[in-house]
Scaffold this motif. Structure first.
Motif, short mmCIF file in Angstrom:
data_model
loop_
_atom_site.label_atom_id
_atom_site.label_comp_id
_atom_site.label_asym_id
_atom_site.label_seq_id
_atom_site.Cartn_x
_atom_site.Cartn_y
_atom_site.Cartn_z
N TYR A 97 0.86 -1.18 0.00
CA TYR A 97 0.00 0.00 0.00
C TYR A 97 0.90 1.24 0.00
N PRO A 98 1.18 1.83 -1.17
CA PRO A 98 2.15 2.93 -1.23
C PRO A 98 1.82 4.09 -0.31
N VAL A 99 0.54 4.46 -0.24
CA VAL A 99 0.09 5.53 0.65
C VAL A 99 -0.80 4.91 1.71
N LYS A 100 -0.50 5.13 2.95
CA LYS A 100 -1.28 4.56 4.05
C LYS A 100 -2.77 4.86 3.87
N SER A 101 -3.60 3.83 4.03
CA SER A 101 -5.06 3.93 3.97
C SER A 101 -5.63 4.09 2.57
N THR A 102 -4.80 3.95 1.53
CA THR A 102 -5.33 3.96 0.17
C THR A 102 -5.36 2.53 -0.36
N ALA A 103 -5.82 2.38 -1.60
CA ALA A 103 -5.98 1.05 -2.18
C ALA A 103 -4.65 0.32 -2.26
#
Length: 271
Positions: free
Chosen positions: A9-15
Motif C-alpha cells: 500500500y504505497p500511501v497509508k489507507s489507500t488502495a
C-alpha cells in the motif's frame, strides 16, 4: 503451508496492490506505506476517519509516486525539501511535505484540507520497544513492518459470521474478502484457524521473520473498500469469538530478520 498472496500500500489507507513477488526491507516491503495523509497541523489521517481515501490508488514507478482517483486526472507527485513533524500514533516523525499540488488533489478527494507526507528516510521511525529491539524500524504502517494473515483463519471467521446471521434470522452475507484486513502476506494451508497467534518465528521462502504480537482490529475493517459503506462485520463477530485482553484480534505482526525477496508460492514454515 504456502505464500498465497503479497500486498503493499504505497500511501497509508489507500488502495492496495497485489504482486507476485516483493523485496523485504528492514522496515517492510519495498514501497509499502512510505507516504501518508495528514491534517494541516500535522496529525496523521487514515481511512478510519476518511473512508474516501480508499478510493485513491497510488502507483510507484521509478521511485516516483502517481495518485489516481475518481475525482480528478492522475497526478505525478513531486516532494519538496520541507521536513516537518507529523504525529503518527504516539510518536512524532519527521516527514517530507509533497507539495501543494498533491495537497490540493487529496483535499478535493476527501473534501477537507490535507497534506501528503513522505517518509524519505525509513530508518527514522522505530517500532514499539515493547515488542522489538532498539534497532528495529518500521515505515508508516500502524506499528510493525509486515502483517501476516491466514486463509484458514479467514475461512473460520466467515463461517462464524454466517452462523451469527442464521441465529439472527438474517440473509447469509457474502464472505468477507481478505483485503478488508489489509495484510502484506497471506498464508494458505495452515492446519488450524489462528494457529499463527502462537508462532514465535516464521520463514517465507528465503526470509525469516520474528513474530511480535497478534493485530488488534479497528473500525477500518468494517468499511467495504468498493462501496465505502460501513457495516458491523467483522468486529461484531470478532468481539464474540476473538476478544482477547479487551482487543479484537485477527492476523499477526512481523519483523524481518534481514532483507530478501519473497514470491507467491514460496514455502512457509513456522518452527
Amino acid at each position: 503451508m504456502r505464500l498465497a498472496s503479497i500486498h503493499f500500500y504505497p500511501v497509508k489507507s489507500t488502495a492496495g496492490h497485489d504482486v507476485t513477488e516483493a523485496e523485504v526491507e528492514p522496515w517492510g516491503l519495498k514501497d509499502d506505506r512510505r507516504y501518508l495523509v495528514a491534517t494541516p497541523d500535522g496529525e496523521m489521517l487514515t481511512a478510519r476517519e476518511e473512508p474516501k481515501l480508499l478510493a485513491c490508488r497510488a502507483e510507484v514507478s521509478g521511485g516516483r509516486l502517481t495518485l489516481a482517483g475518481p475525482h480528478r486526472p492522475p497526478l505525478l507527485v513531486t516532494p519538496t525539501s520541507q521536513l516537518s513533524d507529523t504525529q503518527v500514533w504516539r510518536t512524532r516523525v519527521k516527514l517530507t511535505d509533497c507539495g501543494d499540488d498533491a495537497a490540493e488533489w487529496l483535499s478535493a478527494l476527501v473534501d477537507r484540507p490535507v497534506r501528503l507526507m513522505w517518509l524519505d528516510d525509513p530508518t527514522r521511525r522505530p517500532v514499539n520497544p515493547e515488542h522489538g529491539t532498539p534497532q528495529d524500524r518500521v515505515s508508516l504502517a500502524d506499528g510493525y513492518p509486515l502483517l501476516l494473515a491466514s486463509t484458514t483463519s479467514l475461512d473460520q471467521l466467515n463461517d462464524w459470521i454466517a452462523e451469527g446471521a442464521v441465529e439472527r434470522g438474517e440473509e447469509l452475507p457474502e464472505p468477507l474478502p481478505m483485503r478488508r484486513f489489509r495484510p502484506n502476506v497471506v498464508v494458505s494451508g495452515a492446519a488450524t484457524p489462528f494457529v499463527e497467534d502462537g508462532w514465535k518465528r516464521v520463514r517465507i521462502g528465503e526470509v525469516s521473520f520474528r513474530m511480535t504480537k497478534p493485530c488488534a482490529r479497528c473500525v477500518l475493517t468494517t468499511i467495504d473498500p468498493d462501496t465505502l459503506q460501513k457495516g458491523k462485520e467483522p468486529l461484531r463477530t470478532l468481539g464474540r469469538h476473538r476478544r482477547i485482553d479487551k482487543k479484537l484480534l485477527f492476523a499477526v505482526n512481523l519483523i524481518p530478520d534481514g532483507p530478501g525477496t519473497i514470491r507467491v508460492g514460496d514455502p512457509v514454515t513456522a518452527p
